[in-house]
Design a protein around this motif. Structure first.
Motif, PDB file in Angstrom:
ATOM      1  N   ILE A 152      64.438  48.379  75.500  1.00  0.00           N
ATOM      2  CA  ILE A 152      65.139  47.004  75.170  1.00  0.00           C
ATOM      3  C   ILE A 152      64.788  47.118  77.175  1.00  0.00           C
ATOM      4  CG2 ILE A 152      67.376  46.753  75.721  1.00  0.00           C
ATOM      5  CD1 ILE A 152      66.336  47.173  72.675  1.00  0.00           C
ATOM      6  N   ASN A 153      64.433  46.058  77.055  1.00  0.00           N
ATOM      7  CA  ASN A 153      64.092  44.309  78.404  1.00  0.00           C
ATOM      8  C   ASN A 153      65.644  43.844  78.613  1.00  0.00           C
ATOM      9  OD1 ASN A 153      63.909  42.753  80.141  1.00  0.00           O
ATOM     10  ND2 ASN A 153      61.782  43.444  80.043  1.00  0.00           N
ATOM     11  N   ARG A 154      66.703  44.238  79.082  1.00  0.00           N
ATOM     12  CA  ARG A 154      68.274  43.105  79.175  1.00  0.00           C
ATOM     13  C   ARG A 154      68.318  42.122  80.069  1.00  0.00           C
ATOM     14  NH1 ARG A 154      73.359  44.124  78.058  1.00  0.00           N
ATOM     15  NH2 ARG A 154      75.266  43.006  79.592  1.00  0.00           N
TER      16      ARG A 154
ATOM     17  N   TYR B  46      75.569  39.224  74.163  1.00  0.00           N
ATOM     18  CA  TYR B  46      74.453  39.836  74.294  1.00  0.00           C
ATOM     19  C   TYR B  46      74.906  41.271  73.789  1.00  0.00           C
ATOM     20  CZ  TYR B  46      70.710  41.527  75.485  1.00  0.00           C
ATOM     21  OH  TYR B  46      68.815  42.937  75.569  1.00  0.00           O
ATOM     22  N   HIS B  47      74.044  42.100  73.436  1.00  0.00           N
ATOM     23  CA  HIS B  47      74.397  43.736  73.364  1.00  0.00           C
ATOM     24  C   HIS B  47      73.686  44.610  72.888  1.00  0.00           C
ATOM     25  CE1 HIS B  47      77.503  47.286  72.385  1.00  0.00           C
ATOM     26  NE2 HIS B  47      76.870  47.390  71.502  1.00  0.00           N
ATOM     27  N   ALA B  48      73.296  45.606  73.284  1.00  0.00           N
ATOM     28  CA  ALA B  48      72.294  46.358  72.972  1.00  0.00           C
ATOM     29  C   ALA B  48      72.729  48.258  73.605  1.00  0.00           C
ATOM     30  CB  ALA B  48      70.644  45.711  73.772  1.00  0.00           C
ATOM     31  N   PRO B  49      71.934  48.957  73.375  1.00  0.00           N
ATOM     32  CA  PRO B  49      71.362  48.211  71.482  1.00  0.00           C
ATOM     33  C   PRO B  49      71.938  48.725  70.780  1.00  0.00           C
ATOM     34  CG  PRO B  49      71.348  51.072  72.642  1.00  0.00           C
ATOM     35  CD  PRO B  49      72.302  50.222  73.416  1.00  0.00           C
ATOM     36  N   ILE B  50      71.499  47.865  69.467  1.00  0.00           N
ATOM     37  CA  ILE B  50      71.983  47.636  68.247  1.00  0.00           C
ATOM     38  C   ILE B  50      71.208  48.638  67.125  1.00  0.00           C
ATOM     39  CG2 ILE B  50      73.024  46.606  65.748  1.00  0.00           C
ATOM     40  CD1 ILE B  50      74.995  47.571  67.745  1.00  0.00           C
ATOM     41  N   SER B  51      70.595  49.722  66.791  1.00  0.00           N
ATOM     42  CA  SER B  51      69.160  49.869  66.065  1.00  0.00           C
ATOM     43  C   SER B  51      68.303  50.072  66.790  1.00  0.00           C
ATOM     44  CB  SER B  51      69.477  49.096  64.600  1.00  0.00           C
ATOM     45  OG  SER B  51      70.449  49.375  64.039  1.00  0.00           O
ATOM     46  N   ASN B  52      68.992  50.342  68.546  1.00  0.00           N
ATOM     47  CA  ASN B  52      67.626  49.858  69.010  1.00  0.00           C
ATOM     48  C   ASN B  52      66.722  48.544  69.853  1.00  0.00           C
ATOM     49  OD1 ASN B  52      67.156  52.980  69.772  1.00  0.00           O
ATOM     50  ND2 ASN B  52      66.083  53.558  68.526  1.00  0.00           N
TER      51      ASN B  52
ATOM     52  N   GLU C 287      54.884  42.911  75.209  1.00  0.00           N
ATOM     53  CA  GLU C 287      54.284  44.466  76.892  1.00  0.00           C
ATOM     54  C   GLU C 287      55.131  44.084  77.456  1.00  0.00           C
ATOM     55  OE1 GLU C 287      50.804  44.580  79.688  1.00  0.00           O
ATOM     56  OE2 GLU C 287      51.586  42.311  79.795  1.00  0.00           O
ATOM     57  N   ILE C 288      55.889  42.926  77.194  1.00  0.00           N
ATOM     58  CA  ILE C 288      57.630  42.337  77.850  1.00  0.00           C
ATOM     59  C   ILE C 288      58.940  42.909  77.370  1.00  0.00           C
ATOM     60  CG2 ILE C 288      59.112  41.093  79.391  1.00  0.00           C
ATOM     61  CD1 ILE C 288      56.560  39.528  80.045  1.00  0.00           C
ATOM     62  N   ALA C 289      59.051  42.943  76.214  1.00  0.00           N
ATOM     63  CA  ALA C 289      59.966  43.394  75.277  1.00  0.00           C
ATOM     64  C   ALA C 289      59.939  44.200  73.477  1.00  0.00           C
ATOM     65  CB  ALA C 289      60.053  42.172  74.687  1.00  0.00           C
ATOM     66  N   GLY C 290      58.160  44.548  73.891  1.00  0.00           N
ATOM     67  CA  GLY C 290      58.443  45.581  72.521  1.00  0.00           C
ATOM     68  C   GLY C 290      57.563  44.911  71.967  1.00  0.00           C
ATOM     69  N   ALA C 291      56.977  45.932  70.966  1.00  0.00           N
ATOM     70  CA  ALA C 291      56.211  44.941  70.063  1.00  0.00           C
ATOM     71  C   ALA C 291      56.663  44.404  68.986  1.00  0.00           C
ATOM     72  CB  ALA C 291      55.703  46.556  68.987  1.00  0.00           C
TER      73      ALA C 291
ATOM     74  N   LEU D 260      68.150  38.590  79.210  1.00  0.00           N
ATOM     75  CA  LEU D 260      69.120  37.064  78.674  1.00  0.00           C
ATOM     76  C   LEU D 260      68.221  35.967  79.763  1.00  0.00           C
ATOM     77  CD1 LEU D 260      71.229  40.344  81.263  1.00  0.00           C
ATOM     78  CD2 LEU D 260      72.082  39.072  78.686  1.00  0.00           C
ATOM     79  N   MET D 261      67.660  36.229  80.136  1.00  0.00           N
ATOM     80  CA  MET D 261      66.230  35.287  80.880  1.00  0.00           C
ATOM     81  C   MET D 261      66.076  34.453  79.511  1.00  0.00           C
ATOM     82  SD  MET D 261      63.156  33.437  81.219  1.00  0.00           S
ATOM     83  CE  MET D 261      62.349  34.945  80.863  1.00  0.00           C
ATOM     84  N   CYS D 262      65.299  35.011  78.435  1.00  0.00           N
ATOM     85  CA  CYS D 262      65.533  34.186  77.463  1.00  0.00           C
ATOM     86  C   CYS D 262      66.417  33.510  76.984  1.00  0.00           C
ATOM     87  CB  CYS D 262      64.951  34.700  76.511  1.00  0.00           C
ATOM     88  SG  CYS D 262      63.007  35.704  76.210  1.00  0.00           S
ATOM     89  N   LEU D 263      67.518  33.975  76.956  1.00  0.00           N
ATOM     90  CA  LEU D 263      69.023  33.388  76.376  1.00  0.00           C
ATOM     91  C   LEU D 263      69.274  31.641  77.125  1.00  0.00           C
ATOM     92  CD1 LEU D 263      71.472  36.292  75.625  1.00  0.00           C
ATOM     93  CD2 LEU D 263      70.073  34.625  73.997  1.00  0.00           C
ATOM     94  N   ASP D 264      69.226  31.687  78.764  1.00  0.00           N
ATOM     95  CA  ASP D 264      69.896  31.220  79.917  1.00  0.00           C
ATOM     96  C   ASP D 264      68.337  30.126  79.476  1.00  0.00           C
ATOM     97  OD1 ASP D 264      71.343  32.350  81.022  1.00  0.00           O
ATOM     98  OD2 ASP D 264      69.983  33.350  82.175  1.00  0.00           O
ATOM     99  N   LYS D 265      67.100  30.167  79.073  1.00  0.00           N
ATOM    100  CA  LYS D 265      65.826  29.392  79.171  1.00  0.00           C
ATOM    101  C   LYS D 265      65.951  28.659  77.531  1.00  0.00           C
ATOM    102  CE  LYS D 265      63.432  30.105  82.887  1.00  0.00           C
ATOM    103  NZ  LYS D 265      63.154  28.653  83.487  1.00  0.00           N
TER     104      LYS D 265
END
Length: 283
Positions: free
Chosen positions: A203-205, A262-268, A232-236, A209-214
């Motif tokens: 999980i790359n919180r 935003y919430h993590a992890p839900i089902s990883n 690479e940054i956020a998983g496969a 969050l940056m993506c949500l801002d963008k």
């Protein structure tokens, strides 16, 4: 003209449907996730969109690895969920919108997108879970849905710059439709997550969050990433960000953020919920 009134990002994790079916929304594991949805449900019930354009990825129900369109759009009057491997769920069909969907399909082909156009199409949890989240109890039969499926499973997959351009083309197509319809656009899928392999559970919180801002302020900046970058940054499975990017591309006018959770992890999985109000530009 048809009017895009807003855009919504939401997870489509299949475990969500199980949690809702078993009344687990207020349990400690699920409550921070479900607590984000009432403001979005209230907005939908107030605005009463006629049509939902819903970006999702098919997980092997309609399109398996032997036949995998890059982009597909449904133009049917009705869509049924089917057995995804754990029994056929007893949920109602999804109502289609054939006039606007055909208009969008024709417009996209003229705009240079070689769409797979589906007059029959089974839909999986990627589409039905978001609808049930917004209208619990599967009470979504009153709203018409146009499914737009983006390949996020089988290489080669479309890059973020292409999915954003697809969204922009759909936004223009809606704007050129003469009927007076209120349209909301859903971008569904996980943010950072990887379900298997050595990096399972990533999980790359900070990135999420940056993506949500963008997505609010500078969505085109997200198109600089390749799918390799996202993996690479956020998983496969972080490539599902493409559905959120496509949604944002549809919002070709002014955008205002009304709600976020935003919430993590839900089902990883990193789960990002966002409600964006949209004002269409003048023709």
């Amino acid at each position: 003209m048809a009017n895009i009134i807003g855009g919504i990002t939401t997870s489509h994790i299949p475990a969500i449907a199980n949690a809702m079916a078993n009344g687990l929304e207020d349990t400690p594991y699920w409550k921070p996730f479900f607590d984000g949805y009432p403001p979005v449900r209230d907005w939908l019930n107030e605005k009463k969109p006629d049509v939902i354009i819903l970006f999702y990825n098919d997980h092997g129900l309609e399109f398996f690895i032997d036949k995998k369109p890059t982009f597909a759009i449904g133009v049917a009057d009705e869509y049924h969920n089917a057995d995804e491997g754990w029994g056929i769920p007893t949920i109602p069909p999804v109502t289609g919108e054939s006039d606007l969907s055909w208009h969008i399909a024709n417009s996209l082909v003229e705009d240079g997108f070689d769409m797979t156009i589906c007059q029959e199409m089974k839909v999986d949890h990627g589409l039905t879970v978001p609808l049930n989240l917004m209208w619990p109890g599967h009470n979504y039969g009153h709203v018409k849905v146009i499914p737009v499926c983006i390949n996020c499973e089988q290489h080669p997959m479309p890059q973020p710059k292409r999915t954003f351009a697809l969204g922009q083309a759909i936004g223009r197509a809606v704007q050129s439709f003469d009927d007076d319809l209120k349209v909301a656009v859903f971008g569904t899928g996980g943010m950072s997550h990887q379900l298997d392999g050595e990096r399972a559970g990533i999980i790359n919180r900070e990135f999420d969050l940056m993506c949500l801002d963008k997505l609010v302020s500078d969505p085109e900046d997200l198109t600089k990433y390749s799918n390799f970058d996202l993996a690479e940054i956020a998983g496969a499975q972080g490539v599902e960000l493409n559905m959120l990017i496509a949604m944002r591309g549809c919002l070709i006018g002014d955008v205002k953020e009304l709600h976020r959770n935003y919430h993590a992890p839900i089902s990883n999985t990193g789960s990002g919920l966002m409600l964006l109000e949209h004002t269409m530009p003048e023709k």
